[in-house]
Design an enzyme around this catalytic site. Structure first.
Site, PDB file in Angstrom:
ATOM      1  CG  ASP A 120      71.911  73.776  78.497  1.00  0.00           C
ATOM      2  OD1 ASP A 120      70.678  73.551  77.368  1.00  0.00           O
ATOM      3  OD2 ASP A 120      71.075  73.021  79.448  1.00  0.00           O
ATOM      4  CB  SER A 129      67.270  74.011  79.347  1.00  0.00           C
ATOM      5  OG  SER A 129      67.165  72.914  78.413  1.00  0.00           O
ATOM      6  CG  ASP A 189      70.965  69.883  77.609  1.00  0.00           C
ATOM      7  OD1 ASP A 189      70.178  71.001  76.650  1.00  0.00           O
ATOM      8  OD2 ASP A 189      70.303  69.853  78.827  1.00  0.00           O
ATOM      9  CG  ASP A 249      69.369  73.203  74.019  1.00  0.00           C
ATOM     10  OD1 ASP A 249      70.466  72.601  74.099  1.00  0.00           O
ATOM     11  OD2 ASP A 249      69.024  72.847  75.518  1.00  0.00           O
TER      12      ASP A 249
END
Length: 430
Positions: free
Chosen positions: A218, A71, A220, A216
């Site tokens: 990934d 993440s 999300d 970010d």
């Protein structure tokens, strides 16, 4: 996880995808070959986003999904985000079940003639974008007509593949790409907080852009930059998108206990009701389902729009925000100024390992029992529209102290008051 998913669903397919971290391919090979060894078929989306994998799991009728990403954490980290067959994060109970299987080494590998298969499928980012374009509240014509000039920063991860593609599909022709090569070499700390966004803010300050978009690794979490180079505020990504959704759909909202009260005020103004969930996406989703919320998420720039799927999704956030910005006929800074203005102060107090954090939180709860207190996740004390939220860390002896007020000084003061209370409780116990 493979054993758990197979046993729970009776299905033998897992969808995987990863962000662009340097360790991603290595970790992906380990995950893939372990799953194949268990007799599971792997559908590999390759370089993808967390929300894209979440969408692909039910579309593929899979037993679950795994996203290889750490993440917003720095480059040396990698991890697995585990999804159930609905494409949603597994619950605490399911997680405990997975850990129990691991502790007992209780898995059965397949015989050689029953090994799983492997298939690469890189079509899902386009499918994800198509689903976003099909949403009634995404107004491509309005966005196109505005001729927006947008700068983006995708930290050299998979936002660099998905965000430009989405913007072009939304009719945005002027896109300035920063750090959009998915090499995994992050140019700055990848968490989209104001202190990590100096480069794009300086570029936008020059006055050539209508908006900045930062995601970010990934994809999300969504952070926005106003046309004047100032951050829109990570808390206000959700506030603005919720305002747009609620202007077109009557309904309720949910965020976590550490998110801004601005969402509650905007929701109530539109005739809906607001609920707070414990921190963590899975808790927000559970509460959203319970209250039939039409929009929700977390104050870190995480948008959950159930009309598409139950997961934080920066891509749908971008599409809804741009529709809102285009139809409001305001500049981003004017739109931001139209919302109640609050400041969140984030602090922590480090404790020695022998101190019992639960006891301290109980004492605080007792001390403030005349106020509205919420204990579903640590202790949150409300003083009208001001609040302080204390949570213990699961991994280290610290208490996180978040506070909010319409003045920065008051938010700091509230946090310092609670820090002083905690010190007094510790001193009294010695």
């Amino acid at each position: 996880f493979g054993t758990w998913a197979q046993k729970k669903t009776g299905k033998s397919k897992i969808v995987i995808g990863r962000d662009a971290r340097i360790s991603g391919e290595m970790a992906s090979n380990l995950v893939t070959n372990t799953l194949i060894g268990l007799g599971l078929d792997v559908v590999d989306l390759g370089l993808s986003t967390t929300p894209t994998v979440e969408i692909a799991v039910p579309d593929e009728d899979a037993a679950g999904g795994i996203i290889l990403t750490a993440s917003h954490n720095p480059v040396q980290w990698n991890a697995l985000k585990l999804l159930n067959d609905k494409g949603e994060f597994i619950s605490a109970e399911d997680g405990a079940e997975v850990l129990k299987i691991a502790e007992k080494d209780n898995y059965k590998f397949a015989e050689v003639l029953a090994l799983g298969s492997y298939k690469k499928d890189d079509s899902y980012i386009d499918k994800h974008i198509d689903k976003i374009l099909a949403l009634p509240l995404v107004d491509v014509e309005a966005i196109k007509a505005k001729n927006f000039k947008i700068a983006i920063d995708c930290v050299n991860s998979t936002g660099g593949i998905s965000v430009p593609r989405l913007l072009k599909a939304l009719g945005v022709e002027h896109i300035q790409e920063f750090y959009c090569e998915p090499t995994g070499h992050f140019p700055h700390n990848p968490e989209p907080l104001p202190e990590n966004l100096n480069h794009i803010c300086r570029e936008i300050e020059k006055g050539k852009f209508d908006l900045g978009i930062v995601v970010d690794p990934d994809v999300d979490r969504l952070a926005l930059i106003q046309e004047d180079g100032n951050p829109f505020g990570e808390e206000y990504t959700l506030v603005a998108v919720a305002d747009y959704v609620l202007s077109n759909t009557t309904g309720n909202t949910v965020s976590n206990l550490s998110s801004s009260v601005a969402l509650k005020l905007v929701t109530e103004k539109k005739g809906g009701s607001y609920s707070a969930a414990a921190v963590g996406e899975v808790n927000v989703v559970t509460e959203m389902k319970k209250t039939k919320a039409v929009i929700g998420g977390e104050g870190n720039g995480g948008i959950i729009y159930p009309e598409l799927h139950y997961g934080r999704d920066a891509l749908v956030g971008i599409a809804l925000f741009l529709s809102h910005l285009a139809k409001s006929d305001k500049r981003a800074s004017r739109l931001r100024a139209s919302y109640p203005n609050f400041h969140i102060s984030k602090n922590k107090i480090e404790l020695t390992p022998e101190i019992n954090v639960d006891d301290i939180l109980k004492e605080i709860q007792k001390k403030y029992s005349s106020q509205k207190v919420n204990t579903i996740d640590g202790v949150k004390i409300e003083f009208g529209n001001e609040w302080v939220h204390l949570r213990k860390s699961n991994t280290e002896p610290i208490i996180r102290i978040y506070s909010e007020s319409d003045s920065e000084a008051t938010a700091e003061h509230l946090a310092n008051k609670l820090i002083s209370d905690i010190k007094d409780i510790i001193t009294a116990k010695v």
